[in-house]
Design a protein around this motif. Sequence first.
Motif, PDB file in Angstrom:
ATOM      1  N   UNK A 232       0.837  -1.204   0.000  1.00  0.00           N
ATOM      2  CA  UNK A 232       0.000   0.000   0.000  1.00  0.00           C
ATOM      3  C   UNK A 232       0.872   1.254   0.000  1.00  0.00           C
ATOM      4  N   UNK A 233       1.916   1.263   0.838  1.00  0.00           N
ATOM      5  CA  UNK A 233       2.826   2.424   0.868  1.00  0.00           C
ATOM      6  C   UNK A 233       3.444   2.681  -0.495  1.00  0.00           C
ATOM      7  N   UNK A 234       3.946   1.622  -1.103  1.00  0.00           N
ATOM      8  CA  UNK A 234       4.613   1.761  -2.399  1.00  0.00           C
ATOM      9  C   UNK A 234       3.629   2.216  -3.472  1.00  0.00           C
ATOM     10  N   UNK A 235       2.452   1.621  -3.470  1.00  0.00           N
ATOM     11  CA  UNK A 235       1.454   1.974  -4.491  1.00  0.00           C
ATOM     12  C   UNK A 235       1.044   3.440  -4.348  1.00  0.00           C
ATOM     13  N   UNK A 236       0.815   3.862  -3.096  1.00  0.00           N
ATOM     14  CA  UNK A 236       0.409   5.259  -2.884  1.00  0.00           C
ATOM     15  C   UNK A 236       1.542   6.213  -3.271  1.00  0.00           C
ATOM     16  N   UNK A 237       2.770   5.836  -2.910  1.00  0.00           N
ATOM     17  CA  UNK A 237       3.926   6.687  -3.257  1.00  0.00           C
ATOM     18  C   UNK A 237       4.039   6.820  -4.775  1.00  0.00           C
ATOM     19  N   UNK A 238       3.871   5.696  -5.460  1.00  0.00           N
ATOM     20  CA  UNK A 238       3.947   5.710  -6.922  1.00  0.00           C
ATOM     21  C   UNK A 238       2.867   6.610  -7.526  1.00  0.00           C
ATOM     22  N   UNK A 240       1.216   9.066  -6.110  1.00  0.00           N
ATOM     23  CA  UNK A 240       1.511  10.477  -5.829  1.00  0.00           C
ATOM     24  C   UNK A 240       2.612  10.976  -6.746  1.00  0.00           C
ATOM     25  N   UNK A 241       3.655  10.167  -6.881  1.00  0.00           N
ATOM     26  CA  UNK A 241       4.825  10.557  -7.662  1.00  0.00           C
ATOM     27  C   UNK A 241       4.470  10.851  -9.124  1.00  0.00           C
ATOM     28  N   UNK A 242       3.657  10.009  -9.712  1.00  0.00           N
ATOM     29  CA  UNK A 242       3.313  10.221 -11.126  1.00  0.00           C
ATOM     30  C   UNK A 242       2.040  11.042 -11.309  1.00  0.00           C
ATOM     31  N   UNK A 243       1.423  11.431 -10.173  1.00  0.00           N
ATOM     32  CA  UNK A 243       0.263  12.316 -10.275  1.00  0.00           C
ATOM     33  C   UNK A 243      -1.032  11.644 -10.693  1.00  0.00           C
ATOM     34  N   UNK A 244      -1.232  10.398 -10.261  1.00  0.00           N
ATOM     35  CA  UNK A 244      -2.507   9.717 -10.514  1.00  0.00           C
ATOM     36  C   UNK A 244      -3.417   9.925  -9.296  1.00  0.00           C
ATOM     37  N   UNK A 245      -4.612  10.496  -9.505  1.00  0.00           N
ATOM     38  CA  UNK A 245      -5.508  10.687  -8.361  1.00  0.00           C
ATOM     39  C   UNK A 245      -5.945   9.347  -7.799  1.00  0.00           C
ATOM     40  N   UNK A 246      -6.138   9.273  -6.493  1.00  0.00           N
ATOM     41  CA  UNK A 246      -6.620   8.001  -5.933  1.00  0.00           C
ATOM     42  C   UNK A 246      -7.542   8.195  -4.749  1.00  0.00           C
ATOM     43  N   UNK A 247      -8.287   7.150  -4.480  1.00  0.00           N
ATOM     44  CA  UNK A 247      -9.307   7.122  -3.443  1.00  0.00           C
ATOM     45  C   UNK A 247      -9.112   5.889  -2.586  1.00  0.00           C
ATOM     46  N   UNK A 248      -9.461   5.987  -1.294  1.00  0.00           N
ATOM     47  CA  UNK A 248      -9.410   4.787  -0.451  1.00  0.00           C
ATOM     48  C   UNK A 248     -10.761   4.074  -0.481  1.00  0.00           C
ATOM     49  N   UNK A 249     -10.714   2.760  -0.667  1.00  0.00           N
ATOM     50  CA  UNK A 249     -11.962   1.998  -0.717  1.00  0.00           C
ATOM     51  C   UNK A 249     -12.397   1.516   0.663  1.00  0.00           C
ATOM     52  N   UNK A 250     -11.550   1.755   1.671  1.00  0.00           N
ATOM     53  CA  UNK A 250     -11.786   1.188   3.004  1.00  0.00           C
ATOM     54  C   UNK A 250     -13.182   1.477   3.547  1.00  0.00           C
ATOM     55  N   UNK A 251     -13.617   2.725   3.497  1.00  0.00           N
ATOM     56  CA  UNK A 251     -14.901   3.067   4.115  1.00  0.00           C
ATOM     57  C   UNK A 251     -15.932   3.490   3.082  1.00  0.00           C
ATOM     58  N   UNK A 252     -15.686   3.140   1.828  1.00  0.00           N
ATOM     59  CA  UNK A 252     -16.649   3.531   0.797  1.00  0.00           C
ATOM     60  C   UNK A 252     -17.287   2.291   0.183  1.00  0.00           C
ATOM     61  N   UNK A 253     -18.564   2.391  -0.093  1.00  0.00           N
ATOM     62  CA  UNK A 253     -19.243   1.303  -0.810  1.00  0.00           C
ATOM     63  C   UNK A 253     -18.858   1.366  -2.281  1.00  0.00           C
TER      64      UNK A 253
END
Lengths: 272, 272
Positions: A232-238, A240-253
């Motif tokens: 998860x750390x690596x994926x999020x860092x990547x 952020x680094x390349x500027x791909x927006x992302x969302x956490x699925x943890x608390x979302x349906x």
Amino acid sequence: MPRTAFFVSDRTGITSEMLGHTLLTQFEDVKFHRVTLPFVDTPEKAQEAVQKIREQARLDQCRPLVFCTMVDEALRTAFQIDEAFTLNFFEAFIGPLEQELSRKSSHTVGKSHGITNFEEYKTRIDAVNYAMIHDDGVMPRDLNEADIILIGVSRAAKTPTCLYLALQYGIKAANYPLTPEDFGQHTLPRLLLPYRNKLFGLTIDPVRLAQIREERKPGSKYAALDNCQFEVNEAEALMRHVGVPYLASTTRSIEELATTIMHQAGLTRRNY
Amino acid sequence: MPRTAFFVSDRTGITSEMLGHTLLTQFEDVKFHRVTLPFVDTPEKAQEAVQKIREQARLDQCRPLVFCTMVDEALRTAFQIDEAFTLNFFEAFIGPLEQELSRKSSHTVGKSHGITNFEEYKTRIDAVNYAMIHDDGVMPRDLNEADIILIGVSRAAKTPTCLYLALQYGIKAANYPLTPEDFGQHTLPRLLLPYRNKLFGLTIDPVRLAQIREERKPGSKYAALDNCQFEVNEAEALMRHVGVPYLASTTRSIEELATTIMHQAGLTRRNY
């Protein structure tokens, strides 16, 4: 004792369930026993349904809630009984709307979830096929047809989100899993580089991820918490680094993920 | 000129779109231009949304319809403007419901499509995985876990119906294509025999089927009308012969197919 709620419809019951569900979730401390009665489209079936409601009222010693989306006035008045508390969706809104639009409504049953036209139907089915074929990093030639490509670690909810986007909105969504081989070089997998602007990330809390993976592969390195944290750390860092927006699925349906992605990526639905 | 309809929501917009859509389909001769404004959850976003509605009113020279599902009273009153015709779902029903349940509603945003609990979430995701793994006759060992197994000729809408059953209802649905090899012996494919009671058929008008197949494999025997007629006849004869109930997908939407199957097969949803 839970309070019984009936969702009564002349067709699928989908609208009725959604309307009722939306209202009932506003009463968190009441337990509801939910019963859907779909395809109530004749006076006989209406009487049968009313009978069920009356029996439930006797059983519960409390009057059931009844959420009605019957188009036909005669059918829905059958549910105006003392033994139930009935909310009629069409009754509340169709009158004011008829007045605003200066015309009578067609009172046709089964419009909202019927097939409207073949083109719309095809759009949707094509999108579902597209999601099935382009799942989990399987990328045949037509990736430039994709409206969006979801990336993220394995089990971050990419597949169900793609399928939901396809089924509900006719959106062509592919997905590509970020695996340990993709980390370390701080650049996107080569296959994805031409489609940078179509990428959207999904991430997930590592503890939740470990829990989900543990169910699938108990005791594996894949499911171990420290591995999940690393991925998860690596994926999020990547991302952020390349500027791909992302969302956490943890608390979302799935619905929330799909609609939020549509909104943030500026996509418009292909079908109604 | 189409009449503009806005679907305004403090969250995904799904409920608002569905309720609005259900009402609008009752006015077949009016063309609507539909705009969803989701995630309107602050006074600032409400003002922005109201601004958009006002602009549209000026452009259209006709007041837009606004379907609101905002839980927060202050937010939704922002949409009570002369330039729009606004229908508020919560306003209409939450008061009577509060009275019937003798308590105040929680006024919490985002309840209806949020994650309610992990178990429900898991049920749904598991069902989606199940449908993906058991698609198109791919049958690993756990077919007895299936809640239902859809059978029918290729392109009769089995896959999207399975996915819809999984996503919306948490139902584990497998599907198995009936192909020319399965015809002639008037008995079910051997693999399906142990699961006879879980079978449900989908059929389709041969002309529509030829049209759909032609788009996928133009000029093929697979898509030829006489072949489609043969396959559909044989499949229907087989299903009648062995007593498998079946439905035509020709004029039914995926939602209708799924809910009709649930109803006729006596299945209950696994999640709300």
